[in-house]
Design a protein around this motif. Structure first.
Motif, PDB file in Angstrom:
ATOM      1  N   THR A  44       0.861  -0.966  -0.555  1.00 36.59           N
ATOM      2  CA  THR A  44      -0.199   0.113  -0.076  1.00 36.59           C
ATOM      3  C   THR A  44       0.988   1.242  -0.503  1.00 36.59           C
ATOM      4  N   ASP A  45       0.292   1.556  -0.647  1.00 37.74           N
ATOM      5  CA  ASP A  45       1.208   3.941  -0.456  1.00 37.74           C
ATOM      6  C   ASP A  45      -0.114   5.044  -0.293  1.00 37.74           C
ATOM      7  N   GLU A  46      -0.789   3.659   0.672  1.00 40.35           N
ATOM      8  CA  GLU A  46      -2.232   5.229   1.420  1.00 40.35           C
ATOM      9  C   GLU A  46      -1.445   5.228   2.185  1.00 40.35           C
ATOM     10  N   ALA A  47      -0.905   7.136   2.984  1.00 37.57           N
ATOM     11  CA  ALA A  47      -0.734   7.815   3.551  1.00 37.57           C
ATOM     12  C   ALA A  47      -2.526   7.910   4.755  1.00 37.57           C
ATOM     13  N   ILE A  48      -1.969   7.997   5.637  1.00 38.83           N
ATOM     14  CA  ILE A  48      -2.976   8.412   6.599  1.00 38.83           C
ATOM     15  C   ILE A  48      -2.922   9.131   7.753  1.00 38.83           C
ATOM     16  N   VAL A  49      -3.627  10.301   8.178  1.00 35.00           N
ATOM     17  CA  VAL A  49      -3.840  12.029   8.152  1.00 35.00           C
ATOM     18  C   VAL A  49      -4.434  11.043   9.955  1.00 35.00           C
ATOM     19  N   LEU A  50      -3.316  11.715  10.775  1.00 37.32           N
ATOM     20  CA  LEU A  50      -3.884  11.696  11.770  1.00 37.32           C
ATOM     21  C   LEU A  50      -3.828  13.264  12.604  1.00 37.32           C
ATOM     22  N   ARG A  51      -4.677  13.813  13.378  1.00 36.34           N
ATOM     23  CA  ARG A  51      -4.909  15.147  14.932  1.00 36.34           C
ATOM     24  C   ARG A  51      -3.848  15.065  15.592  1.00 36.34           C
ATOM     25  N   ILE A  52      -3.819  15.755  16.070  1.00 36.86           N
ATOM     26  CA  ILE A  52      -2.989  15.731  17.251  1.00 36.86           C
ATOM     27  C   ILE A  52      -3.769  16.605  18.658  1.00 36.86           C
ATOM     28  N   ASP A  53      -4.263  16.169  19.228  1.00 42.41           N
ATOM     29  CA  ASP A  53      -5.027  16.302  20.703  1.00 42.41           C
ATOM     30  C   ASP A  53      -5.022  16.225  21.217  1.00 42.41           C
ATOM     31  N   LYS A  54      -5.581  17.006  22.575  1.00 44.12           N
ATOM     32  CA  LYS A  54      -5.061  16.871  23.816  1.00 44.12           C
ATOM     33  C   LYS A  54      -5.712  15.966  24.679  1.00 44.12           C
ATOM     34  N   ASP A  55      -5.626  15.140  25.717  1.00 40.73           N
ATOM     35  CA  ASP A  55      -6.217  14.796  26.645  1.00 40.73           C
ATOM     36  C   ASP A  55      -6.868  15.983  27.364  1.00 40.73           C
ATOM     37  N   LYS A  56      -7.558  15.411  28.462  1.00 39.73           N
ATOM     38  CA  LYS A  56      -7.582  16.162  29.610  1.00 39.73           C
ATOM     39  C   LYS A  56      -5.861  16.683  30.766  1.00 39.73           C
ATOM     40  N   GLU A  57      -5.231  15.315  30.547  1.00 40.07           N
ATOM     41  CA  GLU A  57      -4.380  16.121  31.794  1.00 40.07           C
ATOM     42  C   GLU A  57      -3.442  16.480  30.144  1.00 40.07           C
ATOM     43  N   GLY A  58      -3.336  16.999  29.214  1.00 45.92           N
ATOM     44  CA  GLY A  58      -2.683  17.037  28.069  1.00 45.92           C
ATOM     45  C   GLY A  58      -1.974  16.604  27.784  1.00 45.92           C
ATOM     46  N   ASN A  59      -1.859  15.229  27.496  1.00 43.37           N
ATOM     47  CA  ASN A  59      -1.143  13.984  26.901  1.00 43.37           C
ATOM     48  C   ASN A  59      -1.308  14.442  24.990  1.00 43.37           C
ATOM     49  N   ASP A  60      -0.698  14.166  24.887  1.00 44.90           N
ATOM     50  CA  ASP A  60      -0.489  13.648  22.873  1.00 44.90           C
ATOM     51  C   ASP A  60      -1.811  13.158  22.486  1.00 44.90           C
ATOM     52  N   LEU A  61      -2.792  13.045  21.823  1.00 42.28           N
ATOM     53  CA  LEU A  61      -3.869  12.033  21.440  1.00 42.28           C
ATOM     54  C   LEU A  61      -3.792  12.323  20.093  1.00 42.28           C
ATOM     55  N   LEU A  62      -3.433  10.572  19.279  1.00 41.61           N
ATOM     56  CA  LEU A  62      -4.012  10.450  17.974  1.00 41.61           C
ATOM     57  C   LEU A  62      -5.466  10.847  17.480  1.00 41.61           C
ATOM     58  N   VAL A  63      -5.735  11.475  16.206  1.00 44.48           N
ATOM     59  CA  VAL A  63      -7.556  11.428  16.795  1.00 44.48           C
ATOM     60  C   VAL A  63      -6.790  11.065  14.573  1.00 44.48           C
ATOM     61  N   THR A  64      -7.846  10.228  14.577  1.00 38.44           N
ATOM     62  CA  THR A  64      -8.162   9.926  13.057  1.00 38.44           C
ATOM     63  C   THR A  64      -8.809  10.885  11.996  1.00 38.44           C
ATOM     64  N   VAL A  65      -8.976  11.619  10.810  1.00 42.08           N
ATOM     65  CA  VAL A  65      -9.248  12.597  10.287  1.00 42.08           C
ATOM     66  C   VAL A  65     -10.641  11.908   9.945  1.00 42.08           C
ATOM     67  N   GLU A  66     -11.880  12.053  10.379  1.00 41.91           N
ATOM     68  CA  GLU A  66     -13.186  12.242   9.022  1.00 41.91           C
ATOM     69  C   GLU A  66     -13.503  13.105   8.706  1.00 41.91           C
ATOM     70  N   ASP A  67     -13.778  14.382   8.652  1.00 39.97           N
ATOM     71  CA  ASP A  67     -14.466  15.616   8.377  1.00 39.97           C
ATOM     72  C   ASP A  67     -13.432  16.009   6.498  1.00 39.97           C
ATOM     73  N   ASP A  68     -14.256  15.089   6.181  1.00 40.88           N
ATOM     74  CA  ASP A  68     -13.979  15.469   4.368  1.00 40.88           C
ATOM     75  C   ASP A  68     -13.219  16.863   4.525  1.00 40.88           C
ATOM     76  N   ASP A  69     -13.478  17.764   4.596  1.00 43.12           N
ATOM     77  CA  ASP A  69     -12.997  19.023   4.603  1.00 43.12           C
ATOM     78  C   ASP A  69     -12.200  19.621   5.502  1.00 43.12           C
ATOM     79  N   GLU A  70     -11.716  18.590   6.515  1.00 50.78           N
ATOM     80  CA  GLU A  70     -10.349  19.083   7.551  1.00 50.78           C
ATOM     81  C   GLU A  70      -9.212  17.930   6.652  1.00 50.78           C
ATOM     82  N   PHE A  71      -9.486  16.578   5.752  1.00 50.84           N
ATOM     83  CA  PHE A  71      -8.852  16.001   5.546  1.00 50.84           C
ATOM     84  C   PHE A  71      -8.658  16.032   3.970  1.00 50.84           C
ATOM     85  N   ALA A  72      -9.431  16.910   2.883  1.00 46.66           N
ATOM     86  CA  ALA A  72      -9.006  17.771   1.742  1.00 46.66           C
ATOM     87  C   ALA A  72      -7.749  18.884   2.282  1.00 46.66           C
TER      88      ALA A  72
END
Length: 89
Positions: A44-72
């Motif tokens: 596969t040459d398919e890349a995955i886009v992940l957004r770096i969010d923060k949890d309640k403690e301020g730790n990095d949390l990787l979230v899959t980008v599911e919004d089409d506009d944000e992904f674009a």
């Protein structure tokens, strides 16, 4: 010359650990994103886009980008920087 690719391990939907190579990190509109590809998947040459969010403690949390506009927006920024061949412009 050695490859300076960073790897991360994430759990898939079945709870299995999968290793990914981080292609790049992008800062877009006060949000951070990483582009990753499966490390040992030559098929596969398919890349995955992940957004770096923060949890309640301020730790990095990787979230899959599911919004089409944000992904674009992230895809366009990536292509502007790296072009279609994946080489830095």
């Amino acid at each position: 010359m050695e490859n300076d690719v960073t790897s991360i391990i994430l759990n898939d939907e079945d709870g299995n650990e999968v290793e990914f190579d981080v292609i790049t990190k992008l800062d877009i509109e006060d949000k951070e994103y990483v582009i990753v590809v499966p490390k040992d998947d030559e098929e596969t040459d398919e890349a995955i886009v992940l957004r770096i969010d923060k949890d309640k403690e301020g730790n990095d949390l990787l979230v899959t980008v599911e919004d089409d506009d944000e992904f674009a927006i992230v895809s366009e920024a990536y292509e502007t920087l790296f072009g279609e061949d994946g080489e830095l412009n």
